[in-house]
Design an enzyme around this catalytic site. Structure first.
Site, PDB file in Angstrom:
ATOM      1  N   ILE A  54     -61.331  80.735  47.345  1.00  5.23           N
ATOM      2  CA  ILE A  54     -62.372  80.588  48.276  1.00  5.23           C
ATOM      3  C   ILE A  54     -62.165  80.643  49.775  1.00  5.23           C
ATOM      4  O   ILE A  54     -63.387  81.405  50.358  1.00  5.23           O
ATOM      5  CB  ILE A  54     -62.724  79.186  48.109  1.00  5.23           C
ATOM      6  CG1 ILE A  54     -64.230  78.824  48.656  1.00  5.23           C
ATOM      7  CG2 ILE A  54     -61.944  77.991  48.673  1.00  5.23           C
ATOM      8  CD1 ILE A  54     -65.402  79.378  47.976  1.00  5.23           C
ATOM      9  N   LYS A  88     -65.831  71.776  49.633  1.00  2.00           N
ATOM     10  CA  LYS A  88     -66.256  70.730  48.613  1.00  2.00           C
ATOM     11  C   LYS A  88     -65.355  70.737  47.540  1.00  2.00           C
ATOM     12  O   LYS A  88     -64.712  71.897  47.138  1.00  2.00           O
ATOM     13  CB  LYS A  88     -67.572  70.820  48.316  1.00  2.00           C
ATOM     14  CG  LYS A  88     -67.910  72.257  47.750  1.00  2.00           C
ATOM     15  CD  LYS A  88     -67.755  72.264  46.344  1.00  2.00           C
ATOM     16  CE  LYS A  88     -67.827  73.606  45.607  1.00  2.00           C
ATOM     17  NZ  LYS A  88     -67.521  73.691  44.321  1.00  2.00           N
ATOM     18  N   SER A 142     -50.354  78.323  54.252  1.00  5.09           N
ATOM     19  CA  SER A 142     -50.608  78.655  52.985  1.00  5.09           C
ATOM     20  C   SER A 142     -49.243  78.794  52.031  1.00  5.09           C
ATOM     21  O   SER A 142     -48.104  79.480  52.660  1.00  5.09           O
ATOM     22  CB  SER A 142     -51.337  79.879  52.610  1.00  5.09           C
ATOM     23  OG  SER A 142     -51.435  80.263  51.111  1.00  5.09           O
ATOM     24  N   ASP A 199     -67.057  70.751  39.529  1.00  3.28           N
ATOM     25  CA  ASP A 199     -66.841  71.643  40.629  1.00  3.28           C
ATOM     26  C   ASP A 199     -68.131  72.505  40.793  1.00  3.28           C
ATOM     27  O   ASP A 199     -68.430  72.392  42.148  1.00  3.28           O
ATOM     28  CB  ASP A 199     -65.532  72.472  40.352  1.00  3.28           C
ATOM     29  CG  ASP A 199     -65.271  73.324  41.635  1.00  3.28           C
ATOM     30  OD1 ASP A 199     -64.590  72.847  42.398  1.00  3.28           O
ATOM     31  OD2 ASP A 199     -65.563  74.455  41.600  1.00  3.28           O
TER      32      ASP A 199
END
Length: 308
Positions: free
Chosen positions: A14, A90, A36, A168
């Site tokens: 994403i 989200k 990351s 999701d």
């Protein structure tokens, strides 16, 4: 105001598909660091996790959390305690109690917390909201069906507790409906379909109603191949109002009113810049409340095992 110095935490699908391009296209914000476990980005400082990022002393003003919801609470808490504004991909968290705790913490620190709902930032959502405020609604129905293998390849976390499964994408629809409906609604029935080998549902059938008795229905499914379906249909006494393509297209009484390209994430970062400048937060958790209710009232149905 100088540009916000931003760090992304979680450089997965994403972040690469949506966040990086949106940040580059938004004035008032600059990406200066990435944290990351498994990825790096040329041209910015890179760290293995948020703890290393915050301990490094690199100058940042805010973090955008693009990690899975499980475990995100500790990351957001660390950023807020370090005095950083926080933007949440989200869903904002894995539980309601943790997101409300983050809201209280951000307020106590005088920092901005932005619980984003990218589908709310789609082009047709606000025009639909304004239109429905002028009409008498009879019913609303959602059909949100897509191919999980295409959109979430190899993402095992999404099938685990807290990953939400089909919610999701389904929460995207609920984020739109909670925005465009002139009155609140509540769940009255929930049917959840679980693969035999998964802890999260692959399909859901939900029935809601408003305080005045308007029926609201939603069908979510992750098994649809071919063309994908992200539609919301509202029947009113004056005619139909239909949002398609995830909220980017609007049809009124059968006629096209708006067809726009996807600028959802650019709109989100624009709003984040504005929130930070004003010292404000945006923490509407109502879509997550509806998902939690769906699990609380959910009648479980088991289906065949799913392998991606």
């Amino acid at each position: 105001m100088t540009s916000i110095r931003l760090a992304i935490v979680g450089l997965g699908k994403i972040a690469r598909d949506q966040h990086l391009g949106a940040i580059e296209a938004t004035s008032g914000i600059d990406l200066v660091a990435v944290a990351s476990r498994n990825a790096k980005l040329d041209g910015v400082a890179c760290f293995s996790d948020i703890e290393d990022l915050l301990a490094s002393g690199i100058a940042i003003d805010a973090v955008s959390l693009c990690t899975p919801p499980q475990g995100r609470f500790s990351q957001a808490k660390a950023a807020l305690y370090a005095g950083k504004h926080v933007m949440l991909e989200k869903p904002p968290g894995a539980t309601l109690s943790e997101v409300y705790a983050l809201e209280a913490l951000a307020k106590s620190k005088g920092l901005s917390l932005f619980s984003t709902w990218h589908s709310r930032a789609a082009a047709a959502v606000e025009p639909a909201r304004a239109l429905l405020g002028q009409r008498k609604i009879r019913s609303l129905s959602v059909e949100w069906k897509e191919d999980v293998r295409h959109w979430h390849p190899g993402q095992a976390w999404i099938w685990e507790p807290g990953g939400l499964g089909v919610f999701d994408p389904g929460i995207n629809a609920l984020s739109i409906v909670t925005r465009i409906m002139p009155e609140t609604f509540h769940l009255v029935a929930s049917q959840l379909t679980f693969p035999a080998n998964r802890a999260a549902p692959i399909a859901a059938s939900l029935s809601f109603e408003t305080a005045s008795g308007i029926p609201v229905g939603a069908e979510f499914d992750w098994r649809q191949t071919g063309p994908q379906t992200w539609d919301i249909r509202v029947e009113t006494e004056e005619g139909s109002v239909v949002l398609t393509h995830g909220g980017s297209r609007l049809f009124v009484d059968g006629e096209p009113r708006m067809v726009e390209e996807d600028k959802e994430y650019s709109n989100l970062y624009r709003d984040f810049v504005s929130l930070v400048a004003k010292g404000a937060s945006d923490t509407d958790f109502s879509p997550l409340v509806h998902v939690a209710d769906a699990f609380m009232l959910g009648r479980r149905i088991q289906t065949e095992a799913f392998e991606d």
